[in-house]
Write an enzyme that holds these catalytic residues in place. Structure first.
Site, PDB file in Angstrom:
ATOM      1  CG  HIS A  28      -2.040  -0.397   1.391  1.00  0.00           C
ATOM      2  ND1 HIS A  28      -2.320  -1.424   1.904  1.00  0.00           N
ATOM      3  CD2 HIS A  28      -2.940  -1.144   0.287  1.00  0.00           C
ATOM      4  CE1 HIS A  28      -2.666  -2.966   2.404  1.00  0.00           C
ATOM      5  NE2 HIS A  28      -3.813  -2.322   1.465  1.00  0.00           N
ATOM      6  CE  LYS A 142      -2.480  -8.821  -2.745  1.00  0.00           C
ATOM      7  NZ  LYS A 142      -3.631 -10.074  -3.055  1.00  0.00           N
ATOM      8  CD  GLN A 146      -9.709  -4.247  -6.230  1.00  0.00           C
ATOM      9  OE1 GLN A 146     -10.250  -4.935  -5.670  1.00  0.00           O
ATOM     10  NE2 GLN A 146      -8.323  -3.327  -6.331  1.00  0.00           N
ATOM     11  CB  SER A 178      -1.540 -10.205   0.940  1.00  0.00           C
ATOM     12  OG  SER A 178      -2.881 -10.361   1.062  1.00  0.00           O
ATOM     13  CB  SER A 179      -4.259  -7.869   4.477  1.00  0.00           C
ATOM     14  OG  SER A 179      -3.341  -6.542   3.928  1.00  0.00           O
TER      15      SER A 179
HETATM   16  O1  PAF Z   1      -7.332  -3.742  -3.261  1.00  0.00           O
HETATM   17  C1  PAF Z   1      -8.978  -3.121  -2.414  1.00  0.00           C
HETATM   18  O2  PAF Z   1      -8.248  -3.013  -1.108  1.00  0.00           O
HETATM   19  C2  PAF Z   1     -10.323  -2.785  -2.503  1.00  0.00           C
HETATM   20  O3  PAF Z   1     -10.636  -4.187  -3.374  1.00  0.00           O
HETATM   21  C3  PAF Z   1     -11.000  -1.544  -2.685  1.00  0.00           C
HETATM   22  C4  PAF Z   1     -10.191  -1.318  -4.803  1.00  0.00           C
HETATM   23  C5  PAF Z   1     -10.248  -0.675  -1.976  1.00  0.00           C
HETATM   24  C6  PAF Z   1     -12.779  -1.371  -2.568  1.00  0.00           C
HETATM   25  O4  PAF Z   1     -12.498  -2.142  -1.502  1.00  0.00           O
END
Ligand code: PAF
Length: 277
Positions: A28, A142, A146, A178-179
Site C-alpha cells: 500500500h 496484484k 479488479q 497481502s493483508s
Molecule cells: O483492493 C482493495 O483494497 C479494495 O478492493 C478496494 C479497491 C479498496 C475497494 O474496497
C-alpha cells in the site's frame, strides 16, 4: 470530503486517490508513494467494504488498524488526507439498492469463487470516486482482475478518472504482499511462494514461444501441486479484454497468468501480466 476536493481543484491542484481497506503494508505504501508522482494532493481512503465480502469470508476478521495505518502514512508524509468513513456514512441504508456491475470481465476467476465480489468493489469504487473527486486513482496490480474491472467501468461510465496500476510488491522469496498473509502458519508461509513461481514459470513459457493456453495452465497446475498444504482455486491464462481463458495466445495481445490458492483459511492470489511477443 467533497468540499475539500472541490476547493483544491478550484486552487488548481490535481488530486490522486489511493483506495484501500487499511491494514497498510509496504504494498500500500508503494501505491501512496507512486500517487505522489501523479498529482499534488494524495487522498488515501481506508474502508473495509462489506459489500465485496461473501457471507463465508473474512469481513469481521479483516484486520482494522486505523491508527497504525495513519502513523505509517504520516511517517513518510504520504497523504494529505486519510478518508476513513464509517459503515453508516457509506451505506446509510445497509445494503445498497444501486449496484455497478461490469459484465464479462467480472464473470470468471475470482468472479466464480467470490460471487458478488466485483459488484461490491465496483460499487464502492464509484462511490469513493464521486465522494473524493480524484483526477487519478492508483490500484495495485496484484488484484489484476479488479484493476481491469475498475478501468473498464471508469471508461464505460465516463468518470474522467485516470486509473493507474502499480507493480506488486513482493517478499524476497517472491510472495506478493497481502493483508491476508498474516493468516498463514509458518509451514503455509514456507509454501506460499509457489504462487509466484507458478505465474513466473507461465511467463517464461510464453516468452520461450509456447502459445497453447492449456499447456501453460498444466505447468501452473503441476507447480502448485508441489505445495501440499495448498488447495487450488484456479490457475488460468486469460485475455486482458474479458478475463476468459485463452486457447491460443495471439502475438501482440496481453494475457494474464493468474492463480488463486487456499492455505488454510487464507486465499492468496497472484498473477503476471504478459505481453505476448
Ligand atoms: O483492493 C482493495 O483494497 C479494495 O478492493 C478496494 C479497491 C479498496 C475497494 O474496497
Amino acid at each position: 470530503m467533497r468540499e475539500f476536493s472541490r476547493s483544491r481543484h478550484g486552487a488548481g491542484s490535481t488530486i490522486v486517490l489511493v483506495p484501500t481497506m487499511g491494514a497498510l503494508h509496504e504494498g500500500h505504501l508503494a501505491l501512496a508513494r507512486a500517487a505522489k508522482e501523479y498529482g499534488d494532493i494524495v487522498i488515501v481512503s481506508i474502508f473495509v467494504n462489506h459489500t465485496q465480502f461473501g457471507p463465508e469470508e473474512d469481513f469481521s476478521a479483516y484486520p482494522r488498524t486505523l491508527e497504525k495505518d495513519c502513523l505509517k502514512l504520516e511517517k513518510e508524509d504520504l497523504a494529505a488526507v486519510v478518508f476513513a468513513p464509517s459503515q453508516e456514512e457509506m451505506y446509510p441504508d445497509g445494503e445498497p439498492k444501486t449496484w455497478i456491475t461490469v459484465n464479462r470481465l467480472s464473470d470468471h476467476l475470482c468472479g466464480i469463487s467470490r460471487p458478488g465480489h466485483f459488484r461490491g468493489v465496483a460499487t464502492v469504487v464509484v462511490k469513493l470516486f464521486t465522494i473524493c473527486q480524484p483526477d487519478v486513482a492508483i490500484f495495485g496490480l496484484k488484484d489484476a482482475q479488479q484493476f481491469y474491472v475498475i478501468r473498464k467501468l471508469t471508461a464505460d461510465l465516463n468518470l474522467g478518472v485516470e486509473v493507474i496500476g502499480v507493480q506488486t510488491v513482493r517478499e524476497t522469496d517472491g510472495l506478493a504482499l497481502s493483508s491476508r498473509n498474516q493468516y498463514l502458519t509458518k509451514e503455509e508461509r514456507g509454501q506460499a511462494p509457489i504462487l509466484y513461481r507458478a505465474v513466473s514459470n507461465a511467463k517464461e513459457l510464453v516468452e520461450s514461444g509456447i502459445r497453447e493456453g492449456e499447456r501453460i495452465r498444466e505447468q501452473m497446475l503441476s507447480d502448485i501441486q508441489e505445495a501440499n498444504l495448498g488447495r487450488l482455486d484456479y490457475a488460468e491464462v486469460v485475455g486482458s479484454a474479458d478475463f476468459y481463458p485463452v486457447e491460443i495466445l495471439e502475438s501482440g495481445s496481453t494475457v494474464i497468468a493468474a492463480v488463486a490458492v487456499y492455505f488454510g483459511s487464507a486465499r492468496l492470489i497472484d498473477n503476471q501480466i504478459i505481453r505476448v511477443p
